[in-house]
Motif scaffolding. Structure first.
Motif, short mmCIF file in Angstrom:
data_model
loop_
_atom_site.label_atom_id
_atom_site.label_comp_id
_atom_site.label_asym_id
_atom_site.label_seq_id
_atom_site.Cartn_x
_atom_site.Cartn_y
_atom_site.Cartn_z
N GLY A 104 92.14 105.28 55.38
CA GLY A 104 91.46 103.99 55.53
C GLY A 104 90.56 103.57 54.39
O GLY A 104 90.69 102.47 53.86
N PHE A 131 96.49 94.73 54.27
CA PHE A 131 96.93 95.55 55.39
C PHE A 131 98.17 94.94 56.01
O PHE A 131 98.30 93.72 56.09
N LYS A 172 96.31 104.12 57.16
CA LYS A 172 96.53 102.67 57.12
C LYS A 172 97.77 102.37 56.31
O LYS A 172 98.04 102.99 55.29
#
Length: 86
Positions: free
Chosen positions: A52, A76, A2
């Protein structure tokens, strides 16, 4: 993997300082600060890549936290919408 957006960084922020801060929550795969070409200082934002579950922990632990005298924003990355040709 991520990608996180980190905003409201101080101009004096260095990549290794940011990497050290985020390593409290897991392994930092990459760290990139956006730098001003002329002054060589941070433009106030950057990006970190983490796994993640580690990224979610970093957001929960660091969003709004004081870092180098400023309250940083951590979330994010959201891709920019594609623009048409001019």
């Amino acid at each position: 993997m991520k990608k996180l957006f980190i905003g409201n960084l101080a101009a004096s922020t260095k990549e290794n300082d940011l990497q050290t801060l985020f390593s409290e929550f897991g392994t930092v795969r990459s760290c990139k600060l956006v730098m001003d070409v002329f002054s060589g200082q941070c433009k106030g934002f950057g990006f970190i890549e983490m796994e993640g579950h580690e990224a979610r922990a970093a957001i929960a632990g660091l969003n709004g936290r004081d870092f180098n005298g400023k309250s940083i924003k951590v979330n994010f990355e959201t891709p920019k919408p594609k623009r048409g040709r001019r």
